[in-house]
Write a protein that holds these residues in place. Structure first.
Motif, mmCIF file in Angstrom:
data_model
loop_
_atom_site.group_PDB
_atom_site.id
_atom_site.type_symbol
_atom_site.label_atom_id
_atom_site.label_comp_id
_atom_site.label_asym_id
_atom_site.label_seq_id
_atom_site.Cartn_x
_atom_site.Cartn_y
_atom_site.Cartn_z
ATOM 1 N N SER A 1 6.799 -48.958 66.438
ATOM 2 C CA SER A 1 6.689 -50.230 66.696
ATOM 3 C C SER A 1 6.572 -50.255 68.164
ATOM 4 C CB SER A 1 7.810 -50.975 66.375
ATOM 5 O OG SER A 1 7.964 -52.353 66.862
ATOM 6 N N VAL B 1 6.187 -71.198 58.216
ATOM 7 C CA VAL B 1 5.465 -70.935 56.991
ATOM 8 C C VAL B 1 6.406 -70.558 55.775
ATOM 9 C CG1 VAL B 1 3.699 -69.719 55.944
ATOM 10 C CG2 VAL B 1 3.248 -70.507 58.223
ATOM 11 N N GLY C 1 7.206 -63.982 70.454
ATOM 12 C CA GLY C 1 7.987 -62.945 69.701
ATOM 13 C C GLY C 1 9.064 -62.249 70.330
ATOM 14 N N ARG C 2 8.671 -61.167 69.974
ATOM 15 C CA ARG C 2 9.715 -59.866 70.429
ATOM 16 C C ARG C 2 9.404 -59.606 71.838
ATOM 17 N NH1 ARG C 2 9.363 -55.872 66.009
ATOM 18 N NH2 ARG C 2 7.876 -57.139 65.135
ATOM 19 N N ILE D 1 2.652 -60.575 69.808
ATOM 20 C CA ILE D 1 1.421 -59.914 70.726
ATOM 21 C C ILE D 1 0.491 -59.517 69.319
ATOM 22 C CG2 ILE D 1 2.547 -57.609 70.563
ATOM 23 C CD1 ILE D 1 0.167 -58.812 72.986
ATOM 24 N N GLY D 2 1.048 -59.444 68.140
ATOM 25 C CA GLY D 2 0.245 -59.155 67.088
ATOM 26 C C GLY D 2 -0.817 -60.330 66.738
ATOM 27 N N SER E 1 9.366 -54.467 76.884
ATOM 28 C CA SER E 1 9.156 -54.704 78.537
ATOM 29 C C SER E 1 8.495 -53.679 79.135
ATOM 30 C CB SER E 1 10.885 -54.285 79.033
ATOM 31 O OG SER E 1 11.149 -53.068 78.526
ATOM 32 N N ILE E 2 7.971 -52.530 78.627
ATOM 33 C CA ILE E 2 7.038 -51.587 79.299
ATOM 34 C C ILE E 2 5.862 -51.151 78.459
ATOM 35 C CG2 ILE E 2 8.691 -50.555 80.968
ATOM 36 C CD1 ILE E 2 9.024 -48.247 78.347
ATOM 37 N N GLU F 1 3.640 -70.791 64.363
ATOM 38 C CA GLU F 1 4.943 -70.136 65.044
ATOM 39 C C GLU F 1 5.996 -70.859 64.958
ATOM 40 O OE1 GLU F 1 5.644 -66.994 66.544
ATOM 41 O OE2 GLU F 1 7.604 -67.867 66.552
ATOM 42 N N LYS F 2 6.973 -70.307 64.460
ATOM 43 C CA LYS F 2 8.212 -70.974 63.994
ATOM 44 C C LYS F 2 9.213 -71.069 65.280
ATOM 45 C CE LYS F 2 11.031 -67.215 62.150
ATOM 46 N NZ LYS F 2 12.017 -66.753 61.001
ATOM 47 N N MET G 1 4.176 -52.657 71.435
ATOM 48 C CA MET G 1 2.931 -53.870 71.615
ATOM 49 C C MET G 1 1.719 -53.258 71.264
ATOM 50 S SD MET G 1 4.087 -55.405 75.416
ATOM 51 C CE MET G 1 5.642 -54.539 75.954
ATOM 52 N N ASN H 1 1.503 -56.332 60.404
ATOM 53 C CA ASN H 1 3.016 -55.179 60.783
ATOM 54 C C ASN H 1 3.248 -54.297 59.886
ATOM 55 O OD1 ASN H 1 3.160 -58.216 62.039
ATOM 56 N ND2 ASN H 1 4.651 -56.930 63.189
ATOM 57 N N SER I 1 0.729 -53.248 67.737
ATOM 58 C CA SER I 1 0.414 -54.645 66.987
ATOM 59 C C SER I 1 -1.078 -54.964 67.481
ATOM 60 C CB SER I 1 1.319 -55.436 67.404
ATOM 61 O OG SER I 1 2.558 -55.415 66.764
HETATM 62 C C1 FAD Z 1 14.434 -54.888 72.823
HETATM 63 C C2 FAD Z 1 13.140 -54.464 72.367
HETATM 64 C C3 FAD Z 1 12.414 -53.697 73.243
HETATM 65 C C4 FAD Z 1 11.227 -53.259 73.099
HETATM 66 N N1 FAD Z 1 10.799 -52.581 74.039
HETATM 67 C C5 FAD Z 1 9.287 -52.368 73.965
HETATM 68 C C6 FAD Z 1 8.401 -51.966 75.016
HETATM 69 O O1 FAD Z 1 9.155 -51.567 76.083
HETATM 70 N N2 FAD Z 1 7.517 -51.487 74.881
HETATM 71 C C7 FAD Z 1 6.549 -51.872 73.654
HETATM 72 O O2 FAD Z 1 5.320 -51.524 73.602
HETATM 73 N N3 FAD Z 1 7.172 -52.156 72.522
HETATM 74 C C8 FAD Z 1 8.297 -52.650 72.627
HETATM 75 N N4 FAD Z 1 9.313 -52.946 71.893
HETATM 76 C C9 FAD Z 1 8.471 -53.445 70.306
HETATM 77 C C10 FAD Z 1 7.700 -54.642 70.662
HETATM 78 O O3 FAD Z 1 8.372 -55.655 71.310
HETATM 79 C C11 FAD Z 1 6.843 -55.243 69.312
HETATM 80 O O4 FAD Z 1 6.324 -54.008 68.629
HETATM 81 C C12 FAD Z 1 5.999 -56.177 69.462
HETATM 82 O O5 FAD Z 1 6.415 -57.140 70.241
HETATM 83 C C13 FAD Z 1 5.907 -56.551 68.039
HETATM 84 O O6 FAD Z 1 5.230 -57.884 68.064
HETATM 85 P P1 FAD Z 1 4.526 -58.605 66.680
HETATM 86 O O7 FAD Z 1 3.404 -59.811 67.191
HETATM 87 O O8 FAD Z 1 3.748 -57.528 65.868
HETATM 88 O O9 FAD Z 1 5.877 -59.129 66.053
HETATM 89 P P2 FAD Z 1 6.796 -60.460 66.696
HETATM 90 O O10 FAD Z 1 6.675 -60.453 68.079
HETATM 91 O O11 FAD Z 1 7.989 -60.237 65.830
HETATM 92 O O12 FAD Z 1 6.054 -61.773 66.469
HETATM 93 C C14 FAD Z 1 6.263 -62.166 64.971
HETATM 94 C C15 FAD Z 1 6.035 -63.773 65.165
HETATM 95 O O13 FAD Z 1 6.101 -64.444 63.849
HETATM 96 C C16 FAD Z 1 7.017 -65.562 63.952
HETATM 97 N N5 FAD Z 1 7.269 -65.906 62.452
HETATM 98 C C17 FAD Z 1 8.237 -65.269 61.718
HETATM 99 N N6 FAD Z 1 8.240 -65.650 60.591
HETATM 100 C C18 FAD Z 1 7.401 -66.673 60.624
HETATM 101 C C19 FAD Z 1 7.148 -67.805 59.688
HETATM 102 N N7 FAD Z 1 7.523 -67.708 58.520
HETATM 103 N N8 FAD Z 1 6.408 -68.811 60.173
HETATM 104 C C20 FAD Z 1 5.866 -69.008 61.532
HETATM 105 N N9 FAD Z 1 6.199 -67.977 62.324
HETATM 106 C C21 FAD Z 1 6.897 -66.939 61.957
HETATM 107 C C22 FAD Z 1 8.029 -65.041 64.886
HETATM 108 O O14 FAD Z 1 9.116 -66.294 65.411
HETATM 109 C C23 FAD Z 1 7.450 -64.160 65.959
HETATM 110 O O15 FAD Z 1 7.234 -64.903 67.159
HETATM 111 C C24 FAD Z 1 10.411 -53.572 71.781
HETATM 112 C C25 FAD Z 1 11.407 -54.376 71.071
HETATM 113 C C26 FAD Z 1 12.458 -54.764 71.280
HETATM 114 C C27 FAD Z 1 13.468 -55.679 70.177
#
Ligand code: FAD
Ligand SMILES: CC(C)=CCC/C(C)=C/CC/C(C)=C/CSC[C@H](N)C(=O)O
Length: 474
Positions: A434, A247, A46-47, A17-18, A63-64, A40-41, A436, A427, A439
């Protein structure tokens, strides 16, 4: 001066989502001519990801969404994605011996139980969270007026002043004690909320603790079909190019320009299915946690000024289709609970267990609550004998392992947002909390910040007293 020209290429590493919201905001800010590549790897989202159980998909990560998370709300509106509410829940809190709280069908009974057990702590907590959210909401106004921040500390300070800065440096337990909440309320309700949301205790920082408590509000929602649809939708809407690859390194290079002189670019190396490749960019946005085992990106010729690469908390989400063992929780048969949270007890091998529905709404199941699909959060994978304790019988299990969120340990020093001249770290904000929306806020901040820094528009960076100043702006 080379920076008078518009940048032509921006790389975003990560399509969670970031990264996907960064692509969306970058397109808004830089216009249609710039090339935006998202690397994207793994899977887009992602999460935000689902697991398959018997042909149905369930949210396994984020999820929420909170009703006041305005970026997420705008995304689903712009993308035309339908949303849904998680449905009715019947909450219990288990301390390892017995249920210390058991929600009833009747509003009045619940109210009396809350008052009897916790006095006015519940009511005061809702007001306390509302006060935090009032301050939190200021960021949307700042961003609408194009203001950006060069560090997570300055962003949070602009929102909540010393109140937010202090919360980062003390635990949620200390924060709530200072605010006058009772120890019993902290031990039962606050502890259980931290354990279900962040799989950690009341020693996490006060800011993420308050964000976590906001999940007790009503009006939470999710995207019909899965939250990850927001990420694929944003990448599509931003007309960014998605590049499947890992990357591996980023290095600054000096290149001659056609018009004479030189330009500084970043060389981004990555592994794709066709082997090692590289591309050159003006600006790079790292949208993945920079911690061991998560992204493993090498910065050549410079060390990003991060003092402490945080460990991420292992969280195991186990999905079980079966009949819950009511007697384990000391719940009279038939057990009406749909969510059981837990308090801090070393003997407990799980953090929470809750009935879940597939991401695609279906006609209501006629199965009794005991036969539903349950999601269990734990820090360690669950052994067979542990599942046998929680369930009278079960016939399907699906497991997803996460490095989920930072291990919070106040006082917290936030990592920088600016890692190098034109490399930004999205991040960084996760060290505060942490979620959604966090981010997405960081993504918009970086789109604005990178633009203002490129064009040297310093009057839109790190400005003080924005709340007061914006009162006079329409
Ligand atoms: C079990 C769980 C429950 C959660 N519940 C909630 C919730 O209910 N509500 C809420 O708001 N938040 C929730 N969160 C937190 C939320 O999911 C995260 O804060 C948010 O999704 C983070 O998004 P991001 O894009 O910053 O990171 P990420 O989603 O981690 O995205 C990073 C991406 O970078 C990619 N990547 C990493 N390294 C490389 C590389 N070297 N080269 C290319 N790609 C790479 C990864 O594959 C990944 O897809 C939860 C998290 C978890 C794990
Ligand atoms: C950023 C603000 C003000 C609010 C966001 C609140 C929010 C939705 C935080 C997410 C907390 C989190 C990491 C929850 C994980 S578990 C969620 C749920 N109980 C589940 O079972 O999946």
């Amino acid at each position: 001066d080379e920076l008078q020209y518009p940048p032509s290429r921006i790389a975003v590493v990560g399509a969670g989502i970031g990264g996907s919201s960064a692509a969306y905001f970058l397109r808004q800010k830089y216009g249609k001519h710039i090339q935006i590549d998202v690397f994207e790897k793994g899977e887009v989202g992602g999460r935000l990801a689902t697991v398959d159980m018997e042909g149905h998909q369930y949210e396994a990560g984020g999820s929420i969404v909170h009703p006041l998370n305005l970026h997420m709300k705008t995304f689903v509106k712009e993308l035309g994605l339908p949303v849904k509410s998680p449905g009715d829940s019947r909450l219990g809190i288990y301390n390892g011996e017995e249920l210390v709280f058991h929600e009833s069908d009747w509003f009045l009974i619940n109210l009396l139980k809350m008052l009897w057990n916790y006095g006015f702590n519940f009511l005061r907590m809702y007001m306390w969270v509302e006060d935090m959210l009032d301050k939190f909401m200021r960021i949307y106004r700042y961003q609408t007026f194009d203001y950006s921040f060069s560090s997570t500390e300055s962003l949070l300070h602009a929102m909540g002043g010393n109140d937010f800065s202090t919360k980062l440096n003390v635990t949620i337990e200390e924060t709530m004690h200072k605010a006058g909440f009772s120890q019993k309320f902290v031990d039962d309700i606050v502890s259980a909320t931290m354990r279900v949301n962040y799989c950690q205790g009341v020693d996490i920082n006060g800011f993420v603790g308050a964000v976590s408590l906001s999940c007790l509000d009503s009006g939470l929602w999710a995207v019909e079909g899965g939250n990850k649809l927001v990420c694929s939708g944003l990448i599509y809407a931003s007309k960014a190019q998605l590049i499947q690859g890992t990357v591996t390194s980023v290095q600054e290079k000096v290149r001659p320009m056609k018009s004479g002189g030189t330009v500084k670019l970043y060389e981004l190396s990555y592994e794709s299915s066709t082997g090692p490749q590289m591309e050159m960019y003006d600006i790079v946005i790292i949208a993945t946690p920079l911690s061991k085992g998560v992204s493993d990106i090498k910065f050549v010729d410079f060390n990003p000024p991060i003092q402490n690469f945080k460990n991420y908390q292992q969280v195991v989400a186990t999905f079980v289709h079966g009949q819950i063992n009511a007697s384990f929780f000391g719940c009279a048969q038939p057990c009406d609970l749909s969510d059981v949270l837990t308090t801090n007890n070393r003997k407990l091998f799980f953090n929470s267990i809750g009935a879940v529905s597939p991401v695609k709404s279906e006609a209501k199941s006629s199965k009794p609550v005991n036969h539903k699909v349950w999601k269990i959060f734990s820090v360690e994978p669950l052994a067979k004998d542990q599942l046998n304790l929680l369930f009278e019988s079960y016939h399907a299990v699906s497991v997803k392992n996460w490095l989920a969120y930072p291990q919070y340990n106040p006082p917290e020093k936030m990592p920088p947002i600016i890692l190098h001249d034109r490399i930004y770290y999205l991040n960084s904000i996760e060290l505060a909390a942490s979620a959604m929306e966090m981010s997405a806020i960081s993504a918009k901040n970086i789109a604005l910040l990178s633009h203002h820094r490129w064009y040297r528009k310093t009057d839109r960076i790190d400005q003080e007293d924005l709340t007061e100043r914006l009162k006079s702006e329409l």
